[in-house]
Design a protein around this motif. Structure first.
Motif, PDB file in Angstrom:
ATOM      1  N   MET A   1       0.822  -1.200   0.000  1.00 50.30           N
ATOM      2  CA  MET A   1       0.000   0.000   0.000  1.00 50.30           C
ATOM      3  C   MET A   1       0.861   1.257   0.000  1.00 50.30           C
ATOM      4  O   MET A   1       1.758   1.406   0.833  1.00 50.30           O
ATOM      5  N   ARG A   2       0.603   2.150  -0.950  1.00 50.47           N
ATOM      6  CA  ARG A   2       1.296   3.436  -1.025  1.00 50.47           C
ATOM      7  C   ARG A   2       0.300   4.554  -0.759  1.00 50.47           C
ATOM      8  O   ARG A   2      -0.806   4.565  -1.294  1.00 50.47           O
ATOM      9  N   LEU A   3       0.705   5.506   0.069  1.00 47.39           N
ATOM     10  CA  LEU A   3      -0.104   6.681   0.354  1.00 47.39           C
ATOM     11  C   LEU A   3       0.643   7.935  -0.100  1.00 47.39           C
ATOM     12  O   LEU A   3       1.875   7.980  -0.074  1.00 47.39           O
ATOM     13  N   ILE A   4      -0.116   8.938  -0.507  1.00 52.53           N
ATOM     14  CA  ILE A   4       0.441  10.219  -0.924  1.00 52.53           C
ATOM     15  C   ILE A   4      -0.262  11.308  -0.129  1.00 52.53           C
ATOM     16  O   ILE A   4      -1.491  11.307  -0.016  1.00 52.53           O
ATOM     17  N   CYS A   5       0.495  12.231   0.433  1.00 47.32           N
ATOM     18  CA  CYS A   5      -0.117  13.393   1.075  1.00 47.32           C
ATOM     19  C   CYS A   5       0.521  14.660   0.517  1.00 47.32           C
ATOM     20  O   CYS A   5       1.683  14.658   0.095  1.00 47.32           O
ATOM     21  N   VAL A   6      -0.260  15.728   0.481  1.00 49.86           N
ATOM     22  CA  VAL A   6       0.212  17.003  -0.040  1.00 49.86           C
ATOM     23  C   VAL A   6       0.011  18.070   1.030  1.00 49.86           C
ATOM     24  O   VAL A   6      -1.082  18.197   1.594  1.00 49.86           O
ATOM     25  N   VAL A   7       1.062  18.808   1.312  1.00 51.77           N
ATOM     26  CA  VAL A   7       1.015  19.910   2.269  1.00 51.77           C
ATOM     27  C   VAL A   7       1.349  21.191   1.517  1.00 51.77           C
ATOM     28  O   VAL A   7       2.326  21.233   0.764  1.00 51.77           O
ATOM     29  N   MET A   8       0.541  22.222   1.706  1.00 48.11           N
ATOM     30  CA  MET A   8       0.823  23.525   1.105  1.00 48.11           C
ATOM     31  C   MET A   8       0.639  24.621   2.138  1.00 48.11           C
ATOM     32  O   MET A   8      -0.243  24.545   2.996  1.00 48.11           O
ATOM     33  N   GLY A   9       1.483  25.637   2.048  1.00 50.31           N
ATOM     34  CA  GLY A   9       1.318  26.829   2.876  1.00 50.31           C
ATOM     35  C   GLY A   9       1.656  26.645   4.339  1.00 50.31           C
ATOM     36  O   GLY A   9       1.184  27.423   5.182  1.00 50.31           O
ATOM     37  N   ALA A  10       2.480  25.647   4.690  1.00 51.03           N
ATOM     38  CA  ALA A  10       2.875  25.462   6.091  1.00 51.03           C
ATOM     39  C   ALA A  10       3.763  26.629   6.526  1.00 51.03           C
ATOM     40  O   ALA A  10       4.584  27.120   5.749  1.00 51.03           O
ATOM     41  N   PRO A  11       3.638  27.098   7.775  1.00 53.32           N
ATOM     42  CA  PRO A  11       4.412  28.261   8.217  1.00 53.32           C
ATOM     43  C   PRO A  11       5.896  27.990   8.410  1.00 53.32           C
ATOM     44  O   PRO A  11       6.702  28.927   8.429  1.00 53.32           O
ATOM     45  N   ALA A  12       6.261  26.716   8.543  1.00 48.99           N
ATOM     46  CA  ALA A  12       7.671  26.366   8.758  1.00 48.99           C
ATOM     47  C   ALA A  12       7.930  24.973   8.197  1.00 48.99           C
ATOM     48  O   ALA A  12       6.997  24.185   8.024  1.00 48.99           O
ATOM     49  N   SER A  13       9.202  24.672   7.944  1.00 47.12           N
ATOM     50  CA  SER A  13       9.562  23.361   7.414  1.00 47.12           C
ATOM     51  C   SER A  13       9.150  22.250   8.372  1.00 47.12           C
ATOM     52  O   SER A  13       8.647  21.214   7.959  1.00 47.12           O
ATOM     53  N   THR A  14       9.371  22.492   9.674  1.00 46.30           N
ATOM     54  CA  THR A  14       9.020  21.468  10.671  1.00 46.30           C
ATOM     55  C   THR A  14       7.513  21.218  10.691  1.00 46.30           C
ATOM     56  O   THR A  14       7.068  20.079  10.870  1.00 46.30           O
ATOM     57  N   ALA A  15       6.723  22.277  10.500  1.00 45.84           N
ATOM     58  CA  ALA A  15       5.265  22.119  10.479  1.00 45.84           C
ATOM     59  C   ALA A  15       4.829  21.302   9.267  1.00 45.84           C
ATOM     60  O   ALA A  15       3.896  20.497   9.345  1.00 45.84           O
ATOM     61  N   ARG A  16       5.500  21.518   8.136  1.00 49.92           N
ATOM     62  CA  ARG A  16       5.200  20.752   6.918  1.00 49.92           C
ATOM     63  C   ARG A  16       5.359  19.258   7.171  1.00 49.92           C
ATOM     64  O   ARG A  16       4.477  18.463   6.842  1.00 49.92           O
ATOM     65  N   PHE A  17       6.470  18.861   7.770  1.00 48.30           N
ATOM     66  CA  PHE A  17       6.720  17.435   7.993  1.00 48.30           C
ATOM     67  C   PHE A  17       5.839  16.873   9.108  1.00 48.30           C
ATOM     68  O   PHE A  17       5.453  15.705   9.065  1.00 48.30           O
ATOM     69  N   ALA A  18       5.515  17.695  10.102  1.00 48.58           N
ATOM     70  CA  ALA A  18       4.614  17.238  11.164  1.00 48.58           C
ATOM     71  C   ALA A  18       3.232  16.947  10.595  1.00 48.58           C
ATOM     72  O   ALA A  18       2.595  15.938  10.939  1.00 48.58           O
ATOM     73  N   ASP A  19       2.750  17.821   9.699  1.00 47.84           N
ATOM     74  CA  ASP A  19       1.455  17.594   9.059  1.00 47.84           C
ATOM     75  C   ASP A  19       1.485  16.336   8.196  1.00 47.84           C
ATOM     76  O   ASP A  19       0.540  15.542   8.208  1.00 47.84           O
ATOM     77  N   ALA A  20       2.565  16.176   7.439  1.00 50.55           N
ATOM     78  CA  ALA A  20       2.691  15.004   6.569  1.00 50.55           C
ATOM     79  C   ALA A  20       2.702  13.721   7.391  1.00 50.55           C
ATOM     80  O   ALA A  20       2.032  12.739   7.042  1.00 50.55           O
ATOM     81  N   GLN A  21       3.450  13.713   8.472  1.00 44.09           N
ATOM     82  CA  GLN A  21       3.511  12.516   9.311  1.00 44.09           C
ATOM     83  C   GLN A  21       2.149  12.196   9.907  1.00 44.09           C
ATOM     84  O   GLN A  21       1.733  11.032   9.941  1.00 44.09           O
ATOM     85  N   GLN A  22       1.430  13.223  10.340  1.00 46.72           N
ATOM     86  CA  GLN A  22       0.109  12.995  10.933  1.00 46.72           C
ATOM     87  C   GLN A  22      -0.852  12.388   9.915  1.00 46.72           C
ATOM     88  O   GLN A  22      -1.609  11.460  10.227  1.00 46.72           O
ATOM     89  N   MET A  23      -0.822  12.908   8.678  1.00 42.59           N
ATOM     90  CA  MET A  23      -1.717  12.372   7.640  1.00 42.59           C
ATOM     91  C   MET A  23      -1.363  10.935   7.275  1.00 42.59           C
ATOM     92  O   MET A  23      -2.236  10.081   7.134  1.00 42.59           O
ATOM     93  N   LEU A  24      -0.064  10.671   7.105  1.00 45.41           N
ATOM     94  CA  LEU A  24       0.354   9.320   6.736  1.00 45.41           C
ATOM     95  C   LEU A  24       0.069   8.328   7.868  1.00 45.41           C
ATOM     96  O   LEU A  24      -0.373   7.200   7.619  1.00 45.41           O
ATOM     97  N   ASP A  25       0.337   8.740   9.101  1.00 44.45           N
ATOM     98  CA  ASP A  25       0.034   7.873  10.243  1.00 44.45           C
ATOM     99  C   ASP A  25      -1.447   7.502  10.251  1.00 44.45           C
ATOM    100  O   ASP A  25      -1.819   6.346  10.478  1.00 44.45           O
ATOM    101  N   TYR A  26      -2.302   8.491  10.013  1.00 43.58           N
ATOM    102  CA  TYR A  26      -3.750   8.244   9.994  1.00 43.58           C
ATOM    103  C   TYR A  26      -4.118   7.273   8.884  1.00 43.58           C
ATOM    104  O   TYR A  26      -4.905   6.341   9.086  1.00 43.58           O
TER     105      TYR A  26
END
Length: 267
Positions: A173-198
């Motif tokens: 199983m492959r999942l793809i998530c897209v993050v746009m407009g995050a205020p910081a690089s760390t926030a971008r990856f935190a959002d991505a991890q949360q979506m993929l974990d879910y």
């Protein structure tokens, strides 16, 4: 490459225009030749803009001609709210896209499995014709720290802030998530991890029909030769479904009792 027009070892002379591209670079030497694979590595690992422009020029003669093909392909993929103005991703006022459109493009990219061989590399290097070396650092730190992550790209600018198209594969199983407009690089990856974990925690992938599976035997062909053919699956069909709902999957074949020629493979 798939069309046979270019190969991994095809020499590409980097123009001064490509070498002078701003933003993230592999610091290519203008007027010097690199292999196509070297440019692919620079673009995929380090998001090197000079490598992207050099590849565009090698593919279609100029960046403008390549961008025209980019927009044409995006429309073919159903990207209704996307306009490219360059091939590097450097911010321009007129270019725009959406998370949904970026996901459509990333989904198509999964068909080119070798790309993940490059985008999954955390650190690489480009060896220049004079022996000079440039380290290629992947700004997508997920490929190093998140299980199964192997691509695809990140980007940032003062205007659009921090974005990323992040993909990970676990099992089949492959999942793809897209993050746009995050205020910081760390926030971008935190959002991505949360979506993929879910996604991995709540969903599973199931094969509905296998490639080569016979769906119906001896289907009549109207006034055709041969008079009958077997209908088989051209490509695997897989569905993403919430865990626990696998029992809800139903298969039903809908097709005419008789097929009219001409008939082509893959139709």
């Amino acid at each position: 490459i798939a069309e046979g027009r270019l190969k991994d070892d095809t020499p590409v002379q980097v123009s001064e225009n490509a070498a002078g591209t701003g933003g993230t670079q592999a610091f290519l030497d203008g007027g010097q030749s690199y292999t196509l694979e070297q440019l692919l590595e620079g673009m995929c690992i380090a998001s090197a803009n000079d490598a992207a422009v050099a590849l565009a020029e090698a593919s279609y003669g100029s960046e403008d001609a390549f961008v025209e093909q980019m927009n044409k392909r995006a429309q073919e993929l159903g990207c209704e709210n996307t306009l490219f103005e360059n091939c590097s991703g450097i911010y321009t006022e007129g270019a725009y896209s959406t998370p949904r459109d970026m996901a459509k493009i990333a989904t198509e990219l999964t068909k080119h499995k070798r790309i993940a061989d490059y985008t999954s590399i955390f650190m690489g290097k480009t060896i220049h014709p004079d022996g000079r070396e440039t380290e290629l650092n992947n700004s997508n730190r997920m490929v190093r720290f998140y299980e199964g992550a192997d691509g695809y790209a990140t980007g940032s600018s003062p205007e659009s802030k921090y974005s990323g198209v992040i993909t990970a594969r676990r099992g089949d199983m492959r999942l793809i998530c897209v993050v746009m407009g995050a205020p910081a690089s760390t926030a971008r990856f935190a959002d991505a991890q949360q979506m993929l974990d879910y996604g991995f925690a709540n969903y599973t992938s199931r094969v509905v029909v296998k490639q080569g599976e016979i769906l119906r035997k001896k289907v009549p062909v109207a006034k055709g030769t041969p008079r009958e053919i077997d209908v088989e699956v051209f490509d695997e069909l897989r569905v993403l479904i919430r865990k626990g709902d696998e029992k809800l999957i139903r298969k039903e074949l809908e097709m005419a009792e008789e097929i009219a020629p001409p008939i082509t493979q893959g139709a």
